[in-house]
Design a protein around this motif. Structure first.
Motif, PDB file in Angstrom:
ATOM      1  N   SER A  82       0.815  -1.210   0.000  1.00 10.89           N
ATOM      2  CA  SER A  82       0.000   0.000   0.000  1.00 10.89           C
ATOM      3  C   SER A  82       0.853   1.265   0.000  1.00 10.89           C
ATOM      4  O   SER A  82       0.547   2.228  -0.711  1.00 10.89           O
ATOM      5  CB  SER A  82      -0.928  -0.015   1.219  1.00 10.89           C
ATOM      6  OG  SER A  82      -1.640   1.196   1.318  1.00 10.89           O
ATOM      7  N   LEU A  83       1.919   1.267   0.785  1.00  6.71           N
ATOM      8  CA  LEU A  83       2.764   2.457   0.858  1.00  6.71           C
ATOM      9  C   LEU A  83       3.488   2.710  -0.463  1.00  6.71           C
ATOM     10  O   LEU A  83       3.631   3.859  -0.891  1.00  6.71           O
ATOM     11  CB  LEU A  83       3.778   2.319   1.993  1.00  6.71           C
ATOM     12  CG  LEU A  83       3.189   2.279   3.418  1.00  6.71           C
ATOM     13  CD1 LEU A  83       4.307   2.188   4.452  1.00  6.71           C
ATOM     14  CD2 LEU A  83       2.319   3.492   3.693  1.00  6.71           C
ATOM     15  N   ASN A  84       3.958   1.656  -1.101  1.00  7.85           N
ATOM     16  CA  ASN A  84       4.589   1.830  -2.404  1.00  7.85           C
ATOM     17  C   ASN A  84       3.599   2.364  -3.430  1.00  7.85           C
ATOM     18  O   ASN A  84       3.921   3.238  -4.235  1.00  7.85           O
ATOM     19  CB  ASN A  84       5.177   0.496  -2.895  1.00  7.85           C
ATOM     20  CG  ASN A  84       6.555   0.227  -2.317  1.00  7.85           C
ATOM     21  OD1 ASN A  84       7.429   1.086  -2.340  1.00  7.85           O
ATOM     22  ND2 ASN A  84       6.754  -0.958  -1.783  1.00  7.85           N
ATOM     23  N   GLN A  85       2.369   1.843  -3.388  1.00 12.83           N
ATOM     24  CA  GLN A  85       1.328   2.309  -4.301  1.00 12.83           C
ATOM     25  C   GLN A  85       0.968   3.765  -4.014  1.00 12.83           C
ATOM     26  O   GLN A  85       0.763   4.558  -4.933  1.00 12.83           O
ATOM     27  CB  GLN A  85       0.091   1.417  -4.177  1.00 12.83           C
ATOM     28  CG  GLN A  85      -1.151   1.922  -4.877  1.00 12.83           C
ATOM     29  CD  GLN A  85      -1.061   1.896  -6.396  1.00 12.83           C
ATOM     30  OE1 GLN A  85      -0.070   1.405  -6.952  1.00 12.83           O
ATOM     31  NE2 GLN A  85      -2.049   2.435  -7.069  1.00 12.83           N
ATOM     32  N   SER A  86       0.908   4.147  -2.734  1.00 18.18           N
ATOM     33  CA  SER A  86       0.597   5.533  -2.371  1.00 18.18           C
ATOM     34  C   SER A  86       1.705   6.484  -2.806  1.00 18.18           C
ATOM     35  O   SER A  86       1.444   7.631  -3.166  1.00 18.18           O
ATOM     36  CB  SER A  86       0.391   5.648  -0.853  1.00 18.18           C
ATOM     37  OG  SER A  86      -0.745   4.939  -0.445  1.00 18.18           O
ATOM     38  N   ALA A  87       2.941   6.004  -2.762  1.00 17.09           N
ATOM     39  CA  ALA A  87       4.082   6.847  -3.135  1.00 17.09           C
ATOM     40  C   ALA A  87       4.153   7.081  -4.636  1.00 17.09           C
ATOM     41  O   ALA A  87       4.556   8.157  -5.094  1.00 17.09           O
ATOM     42  CB  ALA A  87       5.383   6.225  -2.641  1.00 17.09           C
ATOM     43  N   ASP A  91       3.326   3.489 -11.162  1.00 16.03           N
ATOM     44  CA  ASP A  91       4.229   2.356 -11.387  1.00 16.03           C
ATOM     45  C   ASP A  91       3.413   1.067 -11.509  1.00 16.03           C
ATOM     46  O   ASP A  91       2.736   0.656 -10.560  1.00 16.03           O
ATOM     47  CB  ASP A  91       5.204   2.255 -10.210  1.00 16.03           C
ATOM     48  CG  ASP A  91       6.310   1.243 -10.462  1.00 16.03           C
ATOM     49  OD1 ASP A  91       6.063   0.237 -11.159  1.00 16.03           O
ATOM     50  OD2 ASP A  91       7.427   1.438  -9.946  1.00 16.03           O
ATOM     51  N   PRO A  92       3.472   0.386 -12.660  1.00 21.61           N
ATOM     52  CA  PRO A  92       2.711  -0.858 -12.845  1.00 21.61           C
ATOM     53  C   PRO A  92       3.051  -1.932 -11.815  1.00 21.61           C
ATOM     54  O   PRO A  92       2.187  -2.709 -11.408  1.00 21.61           O
ATOM     55  CB  PRO A  92       3.096  -1.310 -14.259  1.00 21.61           C
ATOM     56  CG  PRO A  92       3.541  -0.054 -14.951  1.00 21.61           C
ATOM     57  CD  PRO A  92       4.201   0.765 -13.884  1.00 21.61           C
ATOM     58  N   ALA A  93       4.317  -1.983 -11.386  1.00 21.97           N
ATOM     59  CA  ALA A  93       4.722  -2.973 -10.382  1.00 21.97           C
ATOM     60  C   ALA A  93       4.025  -2.704  -9.056  1.00 21.97           C
ATOM     61  O   ALA A  93       3.577  -3.637  -8.374  1.00 21.97           O
ATOM     62  CB  ALA A  93       6.243  -2.954 -10.202  1.00 21.97           C
ATOM     63  N   ASN A  94       3.926  -1.431  -8.681  1.00 19.52           N
ATOM     64  CA  ASN A  94       3.223  -1.082  -7.435  1.00 19.52           C
ATOM     65  C   ASN A  94       1.745  -1.436  -7.528  1.00 19.52           C
ATOM     66  O   ASN A  94       1.155  -1.922  -6.560  1.00 19.52           O
ATOM     67  CB  ASN A  94       3.381   0.414  -7.149  1.00 19.52           C
ATOM     68  CG  ASN A  94       4.810   0.796  -6.783  1.00 19.52           C
ATOM     69  OD1 ASN A  94       5.613  -0.061  -6.436  1.00 19.52           O
ATOM     70  ND2 ASN A  94       5.110   2.079  -6.864  1.00 19.52           N
ATOM     71  N   GLN A  95       1.168  -1.180  -8.682  1.00 20.68           N
ATOM     72  CA  GLN A  95      -0.248  -1.514  -8.877  1.00 20.68           C
ATOM     73  C   GLN A  95      -0.467  -3.020  -8.743  1.00 20.68           C
ATOM     74  O   GLN A  95      -1.406  -3.477  -8.083  1.00 20.68           O
ATOM     75  CB  GLN A  95      -0.705  -1.046 -10.255  1.00 20.68           C
ATOM     76  CG  GLN A  95      -0.699   0.469 -10.437  1.00 20.68           C
ATOM     77  CD  GLN A  95      -1.055   0.885 -11.849  1.00 20.68           C
ATOM     78  OE1 GLN A  95      -1.535   0.078 -12.642  1.00 20.68           O
ATOM     79  NE2 GLN A  95      -0.829   2.147 -12.182  1.00 20.68           N
ATOM     80  N   ALA A  96       0.434  -3.801  -9.384  1.00 17.23           N
ATOM     81  CA  ALA A  96       0.294  -5.258  -9.354  1.00 17.23           C
ATOM     82  C   ALA A  96       0.478  -5.799  -7.942  1.00 17.23           C
ATOM     83  O   ALA A  96      -0.287  -6.653  -7.485  1.00 17.23           O
ATOM     84  CB  ALA A  96       1.318  -5.887 -10.305  1.00 17.23           C
ATOM     85  N   ALA A  99      -2.455  -5.175  -5.717  1.00 15.16           N
ATOM     86  CA  ALA A  99      -3.531  -6.114  -6.024  1.00 15.16           C
ATOM     87  C   ALA A  99      -3.243  -7.497  -5.430  1.00 15.16           C
ATOM     88  O   ALA A  99      -4.140  -8.175  -4.912  1.00 15.16           O
ATOM     89  CB  ALA A  99      -3.720  -6.223  -7.534  1.00 15.16           C
ATOM     90  N   ILE A 100      -1.984  -7.924  -5.498  1.00 13.37           N
ATOM     91  CA  ILE A 100      -1.584  -9.220  -4.922  1.00 13.37           C
ATOM     92  C   ILE A 100      -1.825  -9.220  -3.415  1.00 13.37           C
ATOM     93  O   ILE A 100      -2.368 -10.182  -2.853  1.00 13.37           O
ATOM     94  CB  ILE A 100      -0.097  -9.512  -5.232  1.00 13.37           C
ATOM     95  CG1 ILE A 100       0.086  -9.806  -6.729  1.00 13.37           C
ATOM     96  CG2 ILE A 100       0.407 -10.693  -4.397  1.00 13.37           C
ATOM     97  CD1 ILE A 100       1.535  -9.840  -7.159  1.00 13.37           C
ATOM     98  N   ALA A 101      -1.427  -8.125  -2.754  1.00 11.06           N
ATOM     99  CA  ALA A 101      -1.606  -8.031  -1.304  1.00 11.06           C
ATOM    100  C   ALA A 101      -3.085  -8.069  -0.941  1.00 11.06           C
ATOM    101  O   ALA A 101      -3.485  -8.723   0.034  1.00 11.06           O
ATOM    102  CB  ALA A 101      -0.962  -6.743  -0.778  1.00 11.06           C
ATOM    103  N   SER A 369       0.200   5.435   8.584  1.00 10.13           N
ATOM    104  CA  SER A 369      -0.054   3.993   8.592  1.00 10.13           C
ATOM    105  C   SER A 369       0.781   3.376   9.705  1.00 10.13           C
ATOM    106  O   SER A 369       1.991   3.599   9.773  1.00 10.13           O
ATOM    107  CB  SER A 369       0.327   3.386   7.233  1.00 10.13           C
ATOM    108  OG  SER A 369       0.108   2.001   7.217  1.00 10.13           O
ATOM    109  N   SER A 370       0.141   2.599  10.578  1.00 11.12           N
ATOM    110  CA  SER A 370       0.828   2.094  11.780  1.00 11.12           C
ATOM    111  C   SER A 370       0.681   0.581  11.908  1.00 11.12           C
ATOM    112  O   SER A 370      -0.115   0.081  12.689  1.00 11.12           O
ATOM    113  CB  SER A 370       0.263   2.780  13.031  1.00 11.12           C
ATOM    114  OG  SER A 370       0.400   4.170  12.953  1.00 11.12           O
TER     115      SER A 370
END
Length: 603
Positions: A82-87, A91-96, A99-101, A369-370
């Motif tokens: 989630s943090l990588n996606q928020s940052a 980035d397609p890798a972050n999106q993927a 979704a995996i998580a 996020s904690s």
């Protein structure tokens, strides 16, 4: 020829010091993926408890302990993605990975749903015997009590498992909303009268709407609204799906309404909920209309447009502040909370808990996020404004809360009701205001701090209360079968804005689109809780000012209690009674007193 003012950087080009360090979660993506595999294997072992929880107290305890351990690991996996996606949502890798998580989370929820179902199949008497037999179960007393309170609304074990398996689908409206904002929505640049071409993003708009330049504010607003308008039907469809999901679930679980279901989860009564909305909407509106008229007069505007509401009242006295300077100021302000709390703040500021870069694809707004067992992570965008310093203090309040709760409670007892969540964060803002006032006897500085305090109340008592009122209206309409469309959302939003601001603010059609800005509509009854937290922190901060250490100790005890108490009892630890509207009225009156002083300072 147009002059381009600035260019938003790609994530890879921003300074590392301005980004958070995710290595405490996972040193690299490879380690993250390895943990995904390990979770799948350990989940299979946990499922082996199925059908045996009523056999003995020790068996129940071991199962709960293993579930806690697995949930802590899942939280880390989810947080990392989630943090990588928020940052960087581009980035397609972050999106993927996000979704995996989400898929892993859905699998875990579905697989462990048998635990609650099997516990509820036991009698409360038998569970009581287990509690006497096994001391380790004492940590689960509140969790078990809450579970039995929920029993009347639980479905069959098979149905609960199916619903849990669909959790990834159920969360998709929020995912689609966020993905669209960070990855697909692009704004046209706008040109001001001096020929400067200004780039526009969700994050940059937050800066432009606070500009002292009326031309910048209004043209940024026009460009911002133009893009929102193109997406309104899609976003309305996404929000309508979220609302419909909740309406259906409330009926399935035999709640009288969605509101009852969502308040049950928060352990908040309808009276507490309606008190918060009704008291502030009714009693604050006259004060905020005075504030709007003052702003129009001081700024010399013929009319105060909706786009002017966040214009600075004293732009010439708004010195920029660097992140390092703000960090030092915040640390000084929070010393009053004692050495343990102060050390948590220092670690957060010095050890890259905060992501403050401005880059393409970064999520708008701010959050903390904690994940249990790891340090918190704060996202914001630093624009060198003192408002940023208050946002930083706010998010550090969340961080301090969950570090203290995590040190003193198990994972199942860490998180309190959302009704209390915004109290620790807004407390930090109150303490920062007080500290700055004490440092200076300059009348202009005092006025400036009052403006910052009003910014805090505006955010929590105006922005979020209006969001909360829109939610209240939307849920009522949805339960009557009224289709939730962009037209309806815009009309309702404009209507409530007009009711609140009266003739003090000139509202245009674009103001009706502001429901598209915030993600809170996808988080249940979240918006109104900001005002509940600020109500409590206003009362408690005044006690700290009057009593000193005893009030500080009471507040810290509430933070350390985590989720072991219902919110009304948690706030009572801080000597704040939210069973009546009295604390709300007092907080609103305090806002009125700030505006009184502000009016005097401009005469």
């Amino acid at each position: 020829m147009n002059k381009l003012q600035s260019k938003t950087l790609a994530r890879k080009d921003v300074s590392v010091e301005e980004t958070w360090d995710l290595s405490e979660l996972f040193p690299c993506e490879k380690a993250w993926k390895k943990e995904l595999d390990a979770i799948a294997l350990d989940l299979e072992k946990l499922v082996e408890y199925k059908g045996s929880l009523g056999s003995s107290a020790i068996n129940l305890l071991q199962c709960l302990l293993e579930r806690d351990s697995l949930e802590e690991r899942v939280a880390r996996v989810m947080t990392y993605a989630s943090l990588n996606q928020s940052a960087d949502g581009t980035d397609p890798a972050n999106q993927a990975n996000d979704a995996i998580a989400a898929s892993v989370y859905a699998t875990v929820r579905s697989s462990v749903s048998f635990i609650d179902s099997e516990i509820l199949a036991l009698s409360e008497e038998k569970v009581g015997i287990f509690l006497e037999q096994e001391s380790g179960l004492k940590d689960y007393t509140k969790m078990l009590s809450d579970l039995f309170e929920e029993k009347a609304h639980m479905l069959s074990p098979e149905t609960e498992q199916v619903l849990a398996a669909y959790s990834e689908i159920h969360e998709s409206p929020y995912m689609i909303y966020q993905r669209s904002k960070t990855s697909d929505m692009s704004f046209s640049s706008f040109t001001t009268t001096d020929g400067t071409l200004h780039p526009l993003t969700f994050n940059l708009y937050a800066k432009y709407e606070e500009s002292p330049d009326t031309d910048i504010r209004r043209k940024a607003y026009a460009a911002f609204i133009e893009t929102l308008d193109r997406y309104k039907n899609t976003y309305a469809g996404t929000l309508a799906t979220e609302v419909k999901k909740q309406v259906v679930e409330a009926k399935l679980r035999k709640y009288e309404s969605v509101t009852e279901m969502l308040l049950f989860e928060q352990q908040v009564t309808k009276e507490m909920y309606h008190n918060q909305l009704d008291t502030i909407l009714t009693e604050l509106a006259p004060h905020m209309r005075r504030y709007a008229r003052l702003k129009r007069s001081v700024l010399g505007l013929d009319q105060l447009c909706y786009s002017d509401l966040k214009a600075p009242l004293d732009a010439d006295y708004n010195p920029e502040i660097s992140y390092d300077e703000a960090a030092e100021l915040v640390l000084e302000a929070l010393k009053i909370m004692g050495p343990e709390y102060a050390e948590i703040m220092r670690q957060g500021l010095e050890n890259r808990w905060v992501d403050r870069a401005d880059n393409l694809g970064k999520r708008s707004g701010a959050f903390c996020s904690s994940p249990y067992g790891a340090h918190p992570y704060i996202m914001m965008t630093w624009n060198n404004s003192m408002r940023n310093a208050f946002t930083l203090a706010h998010e550090l309040g969340h961080a301090g809360h969950f570090v203290l709760a995590g040190r003193n409670q198990s994972i199942s007892n860490t998180r309190p009701s959302r009704y209390f969540i915004e109290a620790p964060s807004t407390m930090n803002e109150m303490l920062l205001s007080k500290h700055i006032l004490e440092k200076s006897d300059n009348d202009r500085m005092r006025r400036w701090v009052i403006l910052q305090s009003l910014g805090t109340y505006y955010h929590n008592f105006v922005t979020h209360i209006l969001e909360g009122e829109l939610q209240r209206r939307v849920y009522t309409l949805a339960e009557k079968g009224t289709p939730i469309t962009a037209k309806l959302l815009c009309e309702q939003n404009l209507e409530l804005l007009a009711a609140f601001w009266g003739d003090s603010v000139e509202l245009d059609e674009g103001a009706g689109l502001t429901w598209m800005r915030q993600p809170h509509y996808y988080m249940g009854l979240y918006p109104y809780t900001y005002s509940a937290g600020l109500t409590a922190s206003t009362a408690a901060s005044l006690m700290i000012q009057e009593e000193g250490q005893p009030a500080v100790d009471r507040w810290l005890s509430a933070l350390k209690a985590g989720g072991t108490l219902k919110p009304i009892d948690l706030m009572k630890l801080g000597n704040v009674d939210m069973s009546t509207s009295e604390p709300i009225s007092k907080a609103v009156a305090y806002v009125g007193s700030l505006i009184d002083e502000l009016e005097k300072s401009f005469t």
